[in-house]
Structure formats: C-alpha cells, structure tokens
Design a protein around this motif. Structure first.
Motif, short mmCIF file in Angstrom:
data_model
loop_
_atom_site.label_atom_id
_atom_site.label_comp_id
_atom_site.label_asym_id
_atom_site.label_seq_id
_atom_site.Cartn_x
_atom_site.Cartn_y
_atom_site.Cartn_z
N LEU A 65 0.83 -1.20 0.00
CA LEU A 65 0.00 0.00 0.00
C LEU A 65 0.87 1.25 0.00
O LEU A 65 2.04 1.22 0.37
CB LEU A 65 -0.91 0.02 1.23
N TRP A 66 0.25 2.38 -0.36
CA TRP A 66 0.94 3.66 -0.37
C TRP A 66 0.02 4.71 0.26
O TRP A 66 -1.19 4.70 0.01
CB TRP A 66 1.29 4.07 -1.81
N LEU A 67 0.59 5.60 1.06
CA LEU A 67 -0.18 6.69 1.63
C LEU A 67 -0.01 7.90 0.72
O LEU A 67 1.02 8.55 0.71
CB LEU A 67 0.28 7.02 3.05
N TYR A 68 -1.03 8.17 -0.07
CA TYR A 68 -1.02 9.29 -1.01
C TYR A 68 -1.37 10.57 -0.26
O TYR A 68 -2.43 10.67 0.36
CB TYR A 68 -2.05 9.07 -2.12
N ALA A 69 -0.50 11.56 -0.33
CA ALA A 69 -0.74 12.84 0.35
C ALA A 69 -1.59 13.75 -0.51
O ALA A 69 -1.36 13.89 -1.72
CB ALA A 69 0.60 13.52 0.66
N GLU A 70 -2.61 14.35 0.12
CA GLU A 70 -3.44 15.38 -0.51
C GLU A 70 -4.11 14.94 -1.80
O GLU A 70 -4.37 15.76 -2.69
CB GLU A 70 -2.62 16.65 -0.75
N ASP A 92 -0.73 0.70 -4.74
CA ASP A 92 0.05 1.41 -5.75
C ASP A 92 -0.75 1.51 -7.04
O ASP A 92 -1.35 0.53 -7.48
CB ASP A 92 1.37 0.68 -6.04
N GLY A 93 -0.75 2.70 -7.64
CA GLY A 93 -1.42 2.90 -8.91
C GLY A 93 -2.92 3.09 -8.83
O GLY A 93 -3.60 3.20 -9.85
N ALA A 94 -3.47 3.16 -7.62
CA ALA A 94 -4.92 3.23 -7.45
C ALA A 94 -5.56 4.45 -8.11
O ALA A 94 -6.71 4.41 -8.50
CB ALA A 94 -5.27 3.21 -5.96
N PHE A 95 -4.80 5.54 -8.24
CA PHE A 95 -5.39 6.77 -8.75
C PHE A 95 -4.93 7.12 -10.18
O PHE A 95 -5.23 8.20 -10.67
CB PHE A 95 -5.08 7.93 -7.80
N ALA A 96 -4.23 6.21 -10.81
CA ALA A 96 -3.74 6.46 -12.16
C ALA A 96 -4.90 6.79 -13.11
O ALA A 96 -5.91 6.10 -13.12
CB ALA A 96 -2.97 5.25 -12.68
N GLY A 97 -4.74 7.89 -13.84
CA GLY A 97 -5.73 8.29 -14.84
C GLY A 97 -7.01 8.89 -14.29
O GLY A 97 -7.94 9.15 -15.06
N GLN A 98 -7.09 9.14 -13.00
CA GLN A 98 -8.35 9.63 -12.42
C GLN A 98 -8.44 11.15 -12.31
O GLN A 98 -9.49 11.67 -11.96
CB GLN A 98 -8.58 9.01 -11.04
N GLY A 99 -7.38 11.87 -12.53
CA GLY A 99 -7.46 13.33 -12.46
C GLY A 99 -7.45 13.85 -11.04
O GLY A 99 -7.07 13.16 -10.10
N GLU A 100 -7.90 15.09 -10.89
CA GLU A 100 -7.82 15.79 -9.61
C GLU A 100 -8.72 15.18 -8.53
O GLU A 100 -8.36 15.15 -7.36
CB GLU A 100 -8.19 17.26 -9.82
N TRP A 101 -9.90 14.72 -8.89
CA TRP A 101 -10.85 14.20 -7.91
C TRP A 101 -11.12 12.73 -8.22
O TRP A 101 -11.85 12.39 -9.14
CB TRP A 101 -12.15 15.01 -7.93
N ALA A 102 -10.53 11.86 -7.43
CA ALA A 102 -10.59 10.42 -7.68
C ALA A 102 -11.76 9.76 -6.96
O ALA A 102 -12.22 10.23 -5.93
CB ALA A 102 -9.27 9.78 -7.23
N ASP A 103 -12.17 8.64 -7.52
CA ASP A 103 -13.17 7.79 -6.90
C ASP A 103 -12.54 7.17 -5.65
O ASP A 103 -11.46 6.58 -5.73
CB ASP A 103 -13.56 6.70 -7.90
N PRO A 104 -13.20 7.23 -4.49
CA PRO A 104 -12.61 6.70 -3.27
C PRO A 104 -12.77 5.19 -3.09
O PRO A 104 -12.37 4.64 -2.06
CB PRO A 104 -13.37 7.45 -2.17
N ALA A 105 -13.29 4.50 -4.09
CA ALA A 105 -13.60 3.06 -3.94
C ALA A 105 -12.38 2.23 -3.56
O ALA A 105 -12.53 1.22 -2.86
CB ALA A 105 -14.21 2.53 -5.23
#
Length: 193
Positions: A65-70, A92-105
C-alpha cells in the motif's frame, strides 16, 4: 441579477476551483464539501512529520500500500463534494488516470491531522467523518493534536461510522481490516503542542 430559489445556495465546482487557486497564494488550502467551502491552513512542520510517521508505519507493515498525500477524493454519493485528506491509503497505482478528484472506492483509509485553527473541530471531527463514511471508506484515522489523541473510525454504514475508538497518545492503536496495522503512538507526543 439571478434569484436563488434554494434556502442554502451551493457553489459550482468551477467557481470553487478559481477561488482555491487564489487561496493557495494566501497560505491556506480550500476544500469543497457538501456545496460549502472549507478553509484550512497550510500544514506546519509537525503536521508534515506526523504524515511522514504514518506513511513510514504503513510502508513498514503494508508494503503493498501507499499513503497518497493530498489526493483529491469525491466524498459524497449524491452531492458535488470533494475533499483532500492529508493522506489516502490505497494500493500502488490506485489513482492512475483519475485526475484531480478520484473515486474513493480503492481507498482503505483516510488520514487527517488537526490544524491549529478555529475550523478544525467542524472540519475534521464533524464534517469529514460523515463525508468519508458516506463514501464508504473503511477507516478514517484522525490524529488530533489539540486533544493529544488518535481516533479510529471504522465500519461505515448509513452515512456514519459504527465504531469510533479514541485513545490518548502513547497507546497502541489498532487500525482494523482492511488496513490491519497496529500503531504505537508514543512518538506522536513529539509533534503536538
């Protein structure tokens, strides 16, 4: 002049973005939750050390896992809510391609560290637990520098967390599944006034 027909008018997201960019020049960070603007000061050094501490523990015990800041998250199911937690724990990679506001799923845990400002109670202790529970984020970890405590919110359901455990700094704090980490919080005493 436009006439507002609702009792509590809400701001459009684009208006918020323009204001947020201007605010960053004033040493504050803005969030858009439930159609309202939230203001928090730019984090201080101790705030950053606490995030570093949490991140290090997560990497030590959960290297997958990774703790993504902000990382910006869409936090409400039916409203235009957006929040930037101090940390969002995900693979890792959970937010790739999601832009500024990501899905929290894919977020397993969000982390907030209180700031020394007048809005921290409403923002971190009242509004954020509801927003994160509505988004069904399994764990919300609140490190409360004012109280010298750590609060673990878990078991989201019906727009709230069913389990809320608060312990003073110095205790071992269990972050339940799906996180599955135990934190020795003694070191946090160094980073609070």
């Amino acid at each position: 002049m436009a006439v507002m027909t609702t009792e509590h008018p809400q701001m459009e997201l684009e208006q918020f973005r323009e204001i947020a960019i201007a605010a960053e020049r004033q040493d504050v960070v803005l969030e858009f939750i439930n159609g309202r603007i939230g203001v928090k000061p730019v984090p201080d050094g101790d705030h950053g050390e606490i995030i570093r501490w949490v991140s290090k523990r997560c990497m030590q015990y959960r290297p997958d896992l990774w703790l993504y800041a902000e990382q910006g998250l869409k936090v409400e199911r039916y409203r235009a809510g957006h929040a930037k937690p101090d940390g969002a724990l995900a693979r890792d990679g959970a937010f790739a391609g999601q832009g500024e506001w990501a899905d929290p799923a894919q977020v397993l845990m969000v982390v907030e560290v209180t700031s020394y400002d007048t809005d921290t109670h409403q923002r971190d202790r009242v509004e954020k637990p509801v927003a994160y529970a509505e988004a069904e984020i399994p764990v919300y970890l609140l490190i409360d520098r004012d109280a010298g405590s750590v609060t673990v919110h878990s078991e989201p359901g019906d727009g709230r967390y069913e389990s809320i455990v608060t312990l003073a700094y110095g205790h071992e704090v269990v972050l339940p599944g799906p996180v599955g980490i135990t934190l020795d919080t003694e070191e946090l005493k160094r980073y609070s006034r």
